[in-house]
Design an enzyme around this catalytic site. Structure first.
Site, mmCIF file in Angstrom:
data_model
loop_
_atom_site.group_PDB
_atom_site.id
_atom_site.type_symbol
_atom_site.label_atom_id
_atom_site.label_comp_id
_atom_site.label_asym_id
_atom_site.label_seq_id
_atom_site.Cartn_x
_atom_site.Cartn_y
_atom_site.Cartn_z
ATOM 1 N N ASP A 26 0.834 -1.206 0.000
ATOM 2 C CA ASP A 26 0.000 0.000 0.000
ATOM 3 C C ASP A 26 0.870 1.259 0.000
ATOM 4 O OD1 ASP A 26 -2.229 -1.700 0.211
ATOM 5 O OD2 ASP A 26 -2.057 -1.724 2.395
ATOM 6 N N HIS A 58 -5.346 -3.543 5.401
ATOM 7 C CA HIS A 58 -4.747 -3.942 4.126
ATOM 8 C C HIS A 58 -5.792 -4.499 3.167
ATOM 9 C CE1 HIS A 58 -1.600 -5.044 1.371
ATOM 10 N NE2 HIS A 58 -1.791 -6.343 1.511
#
Length: 334
Positions: A150, A178
């Site tokens: 990310d 996530h």
């Protein structure tokens, strides 16, 4: 000796991850475990002219040998996400895989650092922690959910619309979890460039759902494996630089168990009592040296964090209940 074990080393993430780790001068023994093909991957990588020894371990009967003496265990094992498949769908398959590997770690390398890549990370990290708690070997400083992709995507996507932003050296903080709406990039704290409100909205959505781009582009052939391998290697190397190399001040965003970790008390309050949250963490000899306080958030980012907290509660509960309500099996079955 620094032994790093990759569990799931013959898979789509495991192979490129192992290739990248073979290049690390901090690793003296790279042990590759999988239920199939690990020996071939190990033989191939062993021809690369770096000093680390590479061994292959195939099948559950070899898991003890692979894990014994491990300094760090990286877990990318599991099935990939396919078109139309959510990370929640992955839970049904990957939860059992991660549980069994965590039980083996508790038995054969109870003090190792454990880096969880297997999705859904929001739930698989609680699975690992609950297994270690049951075995009475849990140390919250030593278990990490690898959310580095990310962060990598954030820098990449910002650079694509703001070329003056250097993506390799400039790290963007990403908090939450996530998956999808639990991913909150803190773009308001990027000092190198300025964004319009529309740019922030577009970037945030793309960072949250960037994995879908890859799943769609691969047309049923897999998910983000190469970029995830890069991100996993980056986090592993950062941890090794801090824990083995003695480097100070290394900070990475990662999904950790807040309770019991240095500096996390404030974050527990800020996240409504969540036990797990992705946040900037300073790494050290014992793993987590300090969980950084949440950065200043814009009004919109605060709203996104509230949404993330709501989703994370369910994700975390699912992982915890998988172990506490009958998901665990005796380690002897491994």
């Amino acid at each position: 000796m620094v032994k790093v074990v990759v569990c799931g080393a013959a898979g789509g993430i495991g192979q490129p991850l192992s290739l990248l780790l073979k290049q690390s001068s901090l690793i003296s023994h790279l042990a590759l475990y999988d239920i199939v093909n690990a020996a071939g991957v190990a033989s191939d990588l062993s021809h690369i002219n770096t000093a680390s020894k590479v061994t292959g371990h195939v099948g559950k009967d070899s898991l003890a040998e692979a894990l014994t003496g491990a300094h760090t265990v990286v877990i990318p094992a599991g099935v990939p996400r396919k078109p139309g498949m959510t990370r929640d769908d992955l839970f049904k398959v990957n939860a059992s895989i991660v549980r069994d590997l965590a039980q083996a770690c508790a038995q054969y390398c109870p003090t190792a650092f454990i880096l969880v890549i297997s999705n859904p990370v929001n739930s698989t990290v609680p699975i690992v922690c609950e297994v270690l708690k049951k075995a009475k070997v849990f140390d919250p400083r030593r278990v990490f959910g690898v959310t580095t992709l990310d962060v990598v995507r954030s820098s990449t996507f910002v650079h694509q619309i703001k070329p003056q932003f250097e993506p390799h050296s400039n790290r963007i903080t990403v908090v939450g979890g996530h998956s999808g709406a639990t991913i909150v990039p803190v773009l308001s704290q990027v000092k190198q460039v300025r964004f319009s409100d529309e740019e922030i909205k577009t970037l945030t959505h793309r960072i949250q759902y960037g994995g879908d781009e890859v799943v769609k582009a691969k047309d049923g052939a897999g998910s983000a494996t190469l970029s995830m391998a890069y991100a996993g290697a980056r986090f592993t190397n950062s941890l090794l630089e801090a824990s083995v190399g003695g480097k100070r001040g290394l900070v990475e965003s990662t999904y950790v168990h807040l309770i019991g970790n240095p500096g996390a008390e404030w974050n527990v309050q800020a996240t409504g009592g969540l036990q797990y949250f992705a946040q900037d963490v300073e790494l050290g000899p014992q793993g987590v040296a300090q969980v950084k306080a949440l950065p200043d958030l814009s009004v919109e980012e605060k709203k996104l964090v509230e949404i993330a907290i709501g989703e994370l509660k369910g994700n975390i509960a699912k992982g915890v209940s998988f172990i506490t309500e009958g998901g665990a099996t005796p380690a002897a079955k491994l």
